[in-house]
Design an enzyme around this catalytic site. Structure first.
Site, short mmCIF file in Angstrom:
data_model
loop_
_atom_site.label_atom_id
_atom_site.label_comp_id
_atom_site.label_asym_id
_atom_site.label_seq_id
_atom_site.Cartn_x
_atom_site.Cartn_y
_atom_site.Cartn_z
N TYR A 220 0.83 -1.21 0.00
CA TYR A 220 0.00 0.00 0.00
C TYR A 220 0.87 1.26 0.00
CZ TYR A 220 -3.71 3.21 1.57
OH TYR A 220 -4.61 4.23 1.70
N LYS B 91 0.86 4.09 -2.92
CA LYS B 91 0.47 5.47 -2.62
C LYS B 91 1.61 6.45 -2.90
CE LYS B 91 -3.79 4.72 -1.66
NZ LYS B 91 -4.86 5.30 -2.47
#
Length: 167
Positions: free
Chosen positions: A137, A141
């Site tokens: 993640y 991001k």
């Protein structure tokens, strides 16, 4: 256009069409909306999302990239599938939709039919500072943050802005 596959945060089928519920809420409030169930992580499917907006509303004004899934595990426990699904939905999905929106925006600008366009990407503080158990993640991001900067530079001459929010 409200796009949602009907999946949980973990990327598993939820058995319901959340997009339909959101469209109903928009319509009840007096707005106009249409649901779309295509997969942002697939290049051609992302084009269908953009095409849905153009076909339904005659143009595209704003793209909000907010699709995301989580598969949290420490790096030594993470398997390739957990890594890939998060990167594919979060980052590749953002790229796919942005790419097709930008092609539309550029063509519309060159044809004199675009005054401005907006792209808003969802990143996260995790992409800048990291968080244990979220290497997939965090990487996605961080990539979205950089993609945002580059797209903003590439599309400014067409009157298109690209920004990110980082909740």
């Amino acid at each position: 256009v409200v796009n949602d596959l009907g999946c949980t945060w973990q990327g598993e089928h939820a058995g319901e069409r959340v997009a339909d519920k959101v469209v109903d809420e928009i319509k009840k409030a007096g707005g106009v909306a249409v649901a779309n169930y295509d997969d942002v992580s697939k290049f051609d499917a992302a084009k269908k999302i953009i095409d849905t907006a153009i076909e339904k509303f005659g143009k595209l004004d704003i793209l909000v990239n907010n699709a995301g899934v989580l598969r949290d595990k420490m790096i030594f426990n993470m398997n390739e599938q957990d890594f890939d699904i998060v990167v594919n939905v979060n980052f590749k999905g953002t790229f796919n939709c942005t790419r097709h929106a930008c092609a539309y925006f550029r063509d519309a600008s060159k044809a004199g039919k675009l005054k401005s366009g907006r792209i808003i990407n969802t990143t996260s503080i995790v992409g800048l500072q990291g968080n244990p158990g979220q290497v997939n993640y965090a990487g996605a991001k961080a990539a979205i943050a950089n993609l945002t900067i580059n797209v903003a530079k590439e599309m400014s001459k067409y009157g298109v802005t690209c920004n990110a929010i980082s909740p």
